[in-house]
Write an enzyme that holds these catalytic residues in place. Structure first.
Site: not given
Length: 775
Positions: A100, A103, A256, A387, A392, A404, A470, A609, A642, A767
């Site tokens: 208005d 704001c 705004h 379950c 499972c 289940c 899924c 297997c 790391c 130095c």
């Protein structure tokens, strides 16, 4: 509808508290009579934080966002990389405000108290300050800011005193709360930058405005004009110790203003806002408005006085680079309970959520009653207990406990077909369950409980930990409620292949991560370095319903082609899982050929297997491919851990043996050590100042190119120059060509007038000795 019942503003959740806030606000304003600016006494120190919404389902979360959040402003600022671009700090959300013309005041009030400035308390305080207090300092700063603006610089515009007074009077009228008809059809006149600066001094609190730099077309996105609103507004009319150092953060888009608030307890990120913009490959500091020339030279000091500034390491544009940026710390929620509207709104949201769940459940049951042939999902019968079948991942049901749905059906089928299994030992005769397939069929809806079909439409009542398949046929992995019933891999397949990869997501598991290595997160990267045998045999048990501990995106490529593999002598229902075999069937087979494997092999899998056969085929294919190519394909091998302490990720030579996170921490530590060393050097230079001035007062060598100090006042040349002249004279006496004197190099230490030498690595003797002593 829940969308209509949910309040469209925070203050609508408890009108009594809203009225109490509106009564306290004008009483808290102090109005001095000696020309000092009007200001708040205590209420300017309050801050609001939004509640978290991740615990609600996506559909209801959308309802909350529609009610409270200004998603158009938030999406616009985020797309321009002005908002929420830094992953090290907490995400900010834009709350809705009335458009208005007032704001700016609405946004500031909502950031502090959760109500809008409908009573015009802030607007009237702003207007009274500009009319009734000493505004010469405000006017002077406004004139300086105007002279530096693009309109004056590029056009050469010049104002006389009358022009400046007219413009200032116009700004004062714009702040009035009694405007009957404002411009652009708004109820009140829009406010400008000087009004934000005055408001920050009334609140005695900094204001940070996040905005785009250009005013753009809504249709084409082309630039119209530069925007100067964005930046930092400090309450410079007050000493820093009398101000509240946590800023108010506002967003500005399409003319705004909205408040940008943090989410309460949203994560481990820092509660801060960056003081820079990330634009065109570099970091640019936010502008500090209305500074005088002396203040502009000490801008960094002012920021640290009026704000709590912290340094944050962020990843640069170039890969492997790290930058330290400044950020202002934000306040946490501190509203007292008697005026805290967020808590009331959150309680109301929870109440509406329960009602919304009940209504959704009734609508789903009514739809099923109208169409009884449509399969229903027995989700409401699930219990929060796993379950009892080993490995499972599903939950037991009220009708099938302690199993289940799928394990209960499999047990019933095995018991009914046990005589056939004893007489027929071959695997062709076993109508078992295929890996990842479902026992559900539309013909079986008449009797007994059934497992949830793969196309379950109602998933919003369940959390992400509820194990369900899924909805893709043949996919063995668990769905994600945020992916509309698909797993991560199948959801990624549906996305357009031409879509560019998000740098903040792992390309393997598609999860949001704060750091990646070659496009993948550390977990997926360690998985790629592991041998296929260990990853497959250890992460996939023999049960057909076992959810893989590894990420589905890594195993779906190898499992899906072989999950229901058919040969010429195998029936379509011959896809057999190890869990479906009975002891009678295993008696006719032998153990898997692979040493140490506990499962049974089959003739069609060459004695292996199923899992070991997949591994065997992959190894065989890789060996064949390497023989054809002549050299093995590049893999992540010989990686070292790391170097960071207690870090389990892999290091990279690109990050000096660290992972990316530890590298940033190491860089930060080096930065602080370098800063301490620099401060020690400065302090030592201040200590040696008297000695340096004493040395400078001594007589120097007469040769122009020599800066050495004379050992004796009666001589003109130093000892070094005397030896050099004697050597040159003797050479000239012998008739030899005189060698040119090599140019001397200054000492490497800053602000040292002496010359360095090779023995001291380019430093002078003094130095070099100092460096040896103090490092």
């Amino acid at each position: 509808m829940a969308e209509q019942l949910l309040p469209q503003a925070l203050y609508l959740s408890n009108m009594r508290k809203a009225v109490k806030i509106r009564e306290r606000t004008p009483e808290d304003i102090f109005k001095p009579t000696n020309g000092i600016i009007y200001h708040f006494k205590t209420m300017h120190r309050y801050t609001l934080e939004m509640f978290r919404t991740c615990q609600f389902c996506p559909q209801f979360r959308e309802i909350i966002h529609k009610a409270l959040i200004d998603r158009s402003v938030q999406a616009s600022l985020e797309s321009q990389k002005k908002l929420n671009w830094c992953r090290e700090v907490r995400k900010l959300v834009a709350l809705k405000t009335n458009g208005d013309g007032n704001c700016l005041m609405h946004a500031a009030c909502q950031y502090m108290w959760g109500v809008q400035d409908t009573d015009l308390v802030l607007r009237k305080a702003l207007c009274s300050t500009l009319k009734e207090t000493d505004t010469r300092n405000f006017k002077f700063r406004w004139q300086l800011e105007s002279l530096k603006s693009q309109e004056f610089v590029e056009t050469g515009l010049c104002y006389d005193t009358r022009n400046w007074n007219d413009e200032w009077d116009n700004l004062v009228k714009m702040a009035s709360a009694d405007t009957p008809a404002a411009r652009s059809g708004l109820q009140y006149n829009s406010l400008e930058e000087i009004h934000i600066f005055v408001l920050s001094n009334i609140l005695r609190r900094p204001i940070i405005v996040i905005s785009d730099k250009m005013l753009r077309s809504l249709e084409s996105g082309s630039n119209f004009a530069p925007l100067k609103v964005g930046g930092i507004y400090l309450p410079l009319h007050w000493p820093a110790q009398e101000c509240y150092r946590y800023p108010i953060v506002l967003g500005y888009d399409s003319q705004h203003f909205v408040p940008l608030v943090t989410l309460k307890d949203s994560g481990p990120e820092l509660r801060a806002v960056p003081l820079v913009n990330r634009d065109r490959g570099r970091f640019e500091d936010l502008k500090v408005h209305f500074l005088t020339d002396p203040e502009n030279e000490m801008k960094e000091k002012l920021l640290k006085e009026y704000l709590i500034v912290m340094e944050i390491p962020v990843q640069g544009w170039d890969h492997g680079t790290t930058h330290l940026i400044n950020a202002a710390k934000l306040d946490e929620a501190n509203l007292p309970k008697e005026i805290n509207l967020v808590d009331d709104y959150f309680e109301l949201v929870q109440h509406e959520y329960k009602k919304w769940q009940e209504n959704s459940d009734q609508a789903r049951r009514a739809a099923h009653a109208q169409n009884p042939l449509e399969p229903s999902t027995p989700q409401l019968s699930l219990m929060d207990i796993k379950c009892e079948t080993p490995n499972c991942p599903f939950f037991m049901s009220v009708n099938t406990q302690p199993l289940c749905h799928e394990c209960s059906e499999r047990r019933q089928k095995n018991q009914s077909k046990l005589p056939k299994l004893n007489s027929k030992l071959g695997p062709e005769g076993l109508p078992g369950v295929g890996l990842g397939s479902s026992n559900w069929s539309p013909e079986e809806t008449a009797g007994g409980p059934h497992s949830a079909p793969p196309t379950a439409p109602s998933l919003f009542l369940f959390s992400e930990t509820t194990a369900m398949k899924c909805r893709s046929p043949g996919c063995p992995f668990t769905l994600n409620v945020q992916h509309n019933g698909f797993c991560e891999r199948c959801h990624a397949r549906q996305i357009n292949a031409s879509h560019t990869a998000d740098p903040g997501k792992c390309q393997a598991c598609l999860q949001d991560v704060t750091r990646t290595f070659n496009g993948i997160c550390s977990t997926c990267f360690k998985r790629t370095t592991a041998e296929p045998s260990s990853s497959l045999t250890s992460s996939i048990p023999a049960s057909c319903h076992q959810r893989s501990k590894s990420d589905p995106s890594q195993l779906i490529q190898s499992l899906t082609p072989h999950s229901c593999h058919r040969t010429g002598n195998v029936s379509p229902s011959g896809c057999l899982s190890q869990a479906a075999r009975t002891p009678g069937d295993r008696a006719g087979t032998s153990k898997c050929r692979k040493a140490g494997c506990m499962y049974f092999g089959t003739p069609e899998n060459k004695g292996f297997c199923t899992l070991c056969f997949i591994e065997y085929r992959e190894n065989k294919q890789s060996v064949t491919a390497s023989e054809k190519a002549g050299s093995p394909a590049p893999r992540f091998q010989n990686n070292v851990p790391c170097l960071g302490r207690e870090c389990g990720t892999l290091g990279s030579t690109m990050f000096e043996g660290y992972c990316q996170k530890c590298f940033i921490e190491a860089q930060n530590q080096r930065f602080h050590e370098a800063r301490r060393t620099e401060e020690q050097l400065r302090s030592s230079q201040h200590r040696d100042m008297p000695r340096t001035t004493q040395v400078a007062s001594r007589l120097k060598c007469a040769r122009a190119s020599c800066k050495n100090i004379l050992a004796c006042r009666s001589e003109e040349l130093c000892m070094e120059c005397q030896h050099l002249s004697q050597r040159v004279g003797s050479v000239a006496h012998r008739g030899e060509p005189t060698p040119e004197e090599p140019p001397k190099q200054r000492c490497r230490a800053p602000a040292c007038d002496h010359f360095g030498n090779a023995k001291c690595n380019g430093y002078c003797n003094e130095c070099y000795q100092f460096k040896q002593m103090y490092g």
